[in-house]
Design a protein around this motif. Sequence first.
Motif, mmCIF file in Angstrom:
data_model
loop_
_atom_site.group_PDB
_atom_site.id
_atom_site.type_symbol
_atom_site.label_atom_id
_atom_site.label_comp_id
_atom_site.label_asym_id
_atom_site.label_seq_id
_atom_site.Cartn_x
_atom_site.Cartn_y
_atom_site.Cartn_z
ATOM 1 N N THR A 61 0.797 -1.232 0.000
ATOM 2 C CA THR A 61 0.000 0.000 0.000
ATOM 3 C C THR A 61 0.829 1.280 0.000
ATOM 4 O OG1 THR A 61 -0.156 -0.058 2.417
ATOM 5 C CG2 THR A 61 -1.947 -1.093 1.165
ATOM 6 N N HIS A 62 2.167 1.138 -0.009
ATOM 7 C CA HIS A 62 2.984 2.361 -0.110
ATOM 8 C C HIS A 62 4.370 2.029 -0.660
ATOM 9 C CE1 HIS A 62 3.987 6.511 0.475
ATOM 10 N NE2 HIS A 62 5.051 6.206 1.191
ATOM 11 N N HIS A 63 4.743 2.740 -1.707
ATOM 12 C CA HIS A 63 6.040 2.480 -2.350
ATOM 13 C C HIS A 63 6.411 3.695 -3.197
ATOM 14 C CE1 HIS A 63 9.401 0.156 -3.573
ATOM 15 N NE2 HIS A 63 8.818 -1.003 -3.800
ATOM 16 N N HIS A 64 7.717 3.804 -3.484
ATOM 17 C CA HIS A 64 8.216 4.743 -4.492
ATOM 18 C C HIS A 64 9.215 3.937 -5.325
ATOM 19 C CE1 HIS A 64 6.511 7.734 -1.780
ATOM 20 N NE2 HIS A 64 7.239 7.216 -0.821
ATOM 21 N N LEU A 65 8.713 3.343 -6.389
ATOM 22 C CA LEU A 65 9.544 2.389 -7.143
ATOM 23 C C LEU A 65 10.802 3.040 -7.712
ATOM 24 C CD1 LEU A 65 6.646 0.483 -8.881
ATOM 25 C CD2 LEU A 65 8.321 -0.565 -7.346
ATOM 26 N N THR A 227 -1.553 10.312 0.501
ATOM 27 C CA THR A 227 -0.425 11.211 0.776
ATOM 28 C C THR A 227 0.345 10.674 1.977
ATOM 29 O OG1 THR A 227 0.211 13.542 1.035
ATOM 30 C CG2 THR A 227 -1.608 12.769 2.402
ATOM 31 N N HIS A 228 1.530 11.257 2.207
ATOM 32 C CA HIS A 228 2.272 10.961 3.442
ATOM 33 C C HIS A 228 1.682 11.802 4.573
ATOM 34 C CE1 HIS A 228 5.525 10.130 0.401
ATOM 35 N NE2 HIS A 228 5.786 9.141 1.232
ATOM 36 N N LEU A 229 1.524 11.215 5.755
ATOM 37 C CA LEU A 229 1.073 12.033 6.882
ATOM 38 C C LEU A 229 1.564 11.466 8.217
ATOM 39 C CD1 LEU A 229 -0.831 14.627 6.684
ATOM 40 C CD2 LEU A 229 -2.343 13.292 8.148
ATOM 41 N N ALA A 264 0.013 7.373 4.171
ATOM 42 C CA ALA A 264 1.232 6.613 4.439
ATOM 43 C C ALA A 264 1.780 6.979 5.810
ATOM 44 C CB ALA A 264 2.281 6.905 3.379
ATOM 45 N N HIS A 265 2.093 5.960 6.599
ATOM 46 C CA HIS A 265 2.811 6.018 7.881
ATOM 47 C C HIS A 265 1.899 6.206 9.087
ATOM 48 C CE1 HIS A 265 6.409 5.700 5.622
ATOM 49 N NE2 HIS A 265 6.179 6.828 4.970
ATOM 50 N N GLY A 266 1.356 7.399 9.329
ATOM 51 C CA GLY A 266 0.542 7.576 10.538
ATOM 52 C C GLY A 266 1.271 7.134 11.792
ATOM 53 N N VAL A 315 6.010 -1.419 1.889
ATOM 54 C CA VAL A 315 7.466 -1.496 2.043
ATOM 55 C C VAL A 315 8.075 -0.094 2.055
ATOM 56 C CG1 VAL A 315 7.663 -3.796 1.053
ATOM 57 C CG2 VAL A 315 7.877 -1.803 -0.448
ATOM 58 N N ASP A 316 7.338 0.892 1.513
ATOM 59 C CA ASP A 316 7.835 2.253 1.295
ATOM 60 C C ASP A 316 8.955 2.208 0.260
ATOM 61 O OD1 ASP A 316 7.962 4.981 1.409
ATOM 62 O OD2 ASP A 316 8.696 5.110 3.462
ATOM 63 N N GLY A 317 9.419 3.380 -0.151
ATOM 64 C CA GLY A 317 10.417 3.450 -1.216
ATOM 65 C C GLY A 317 11.683 2.679 -0.876
HETATM 66 ZN ZN LIG Z 1 6.826 7.216 1.199
#
Ligand SMILES: [Zn+2]
Length: 446
Positions: A61-65, A227-229, A264-266, A315-317
């Motif tokens: 649910t969150h990545h920056h390939l 978005t990131h928050l 993303a994150h929280g 996994v995030d970027g």
């Molecule tokens: Zn991110």
Amino acid sequence: MIVIENVAVATVDAEDTYHADGHVVVGDDGRIAAVGAGRFPADLPRVDGTGCLVTPGLVNTHHHLYQWATRGLALDETLFGWLTTLYPIWGRLDAEIVGAAAGAGLGWLALSGCTTSMDHHYVFPRDGGDVLEAEIEAARRLGVRFHPTRGSMDLSRKDGGLPPDNVVEKTDEALAATEAAIDRWHDPSPDAMLQIAVAPCSPFSVTERLMSEAAELARRKGVRLHTHLAETDDEEDFCRERFGCTPVEYAERLGWLGDDVWLAHGVHLDDAAIARLGATGTGVAHCPSSNARLGAGAARVRELLDHRVPVGLGVDGSASQEAAHLGEELRQALYTARIRGGPGALNAREALRLGTMGGARCLGRQDDLGSIEVGKLADLVVWRLDGLGHEGIDDKLAALVFGPAAPVELSLVGGRPIVERGELVHGDAETLAREARRAHDRLLRT
Ligand SMILES: [Zn+2]
């Protein structure tokens, strides 16, 4: 049709039904035709799952390939230190580099049990070509179900933001390009292999106008928002100084809470923020390894779940979490919750639910993905759990979550194989690695 049998089945349905010895039948329509205990009484082609566990495919649910091209840099930095090191390099991205990075990142994700991934792309250099198309092509080649988001940044250093001027866009251009991406790529059908969401980057890189108009655009088009928050203390300080409120209060003010939003994150959420996310149905992409790598903190996942917040795993970027292995995030999520809340904070079934159904809810695909139930899409992973790393753990779900990263025996997307016996079906890992290395070298040397 095909029958997978002699296999443990973790369905992740509402009752968490588990069969120690069961079967799953995949229909010709790419959907699940049957699931249950024991053998399936029909003469159909069979896959012997002895020694394996079948689960729903993992949802990232969150990545920056694109960050696959900049792994291994700024290894000991905070988020803001890491970003300010990397922004100038990212300003030189182009479609060829992003395509190679996306191929490597998606290939690695597929080998880690992922069948659906989002991507959050927010760097669009002026002469970089069509970077979104490049990553969509990579996903199509490999057969991964893909939810790329059209990200954006329009608040640069000269206006009080964090990124340098050359990596941000003009507000109207970002909005127009986002609408064009939705028109060109978004498929609203239940079987969709490709859906777009709207994703301005973060409070410290996006203007209030872009945030609120992006929300209006997404709702007008019927697509989701991301978005990131609340990732770090630095972001909280930024929001309090600039906007006079917490990140979640800021998001709510701009129309950014709702069941069509996942954040993303929280990580840094107080009780009131968690209650607001729960009351509004706003989702959270939990990225425990990235949060640990950047020393950002540990998200309050138990409390989020207790407030019925949809929580998925990310996994995030890959530049802020070089492992980028979604299967391993199951264990990392469990460990992170237990470091905060003790051994009762999260169990193996809940960890698997985060990685499957929780992710499907974040992406708005819960009617078609996230569990093994008749009629749902046959996005399935058969994990091999009888090798040296896992044999001897009787409970196969415990072996998957508590044990080392498990090899993928078979992975299906809509009933079509994308991984067989630990190898990509539609790509070659060595070639993807070589292309990613070339992209990294070109980006770092120019
Ligand atoms: Zn991110």
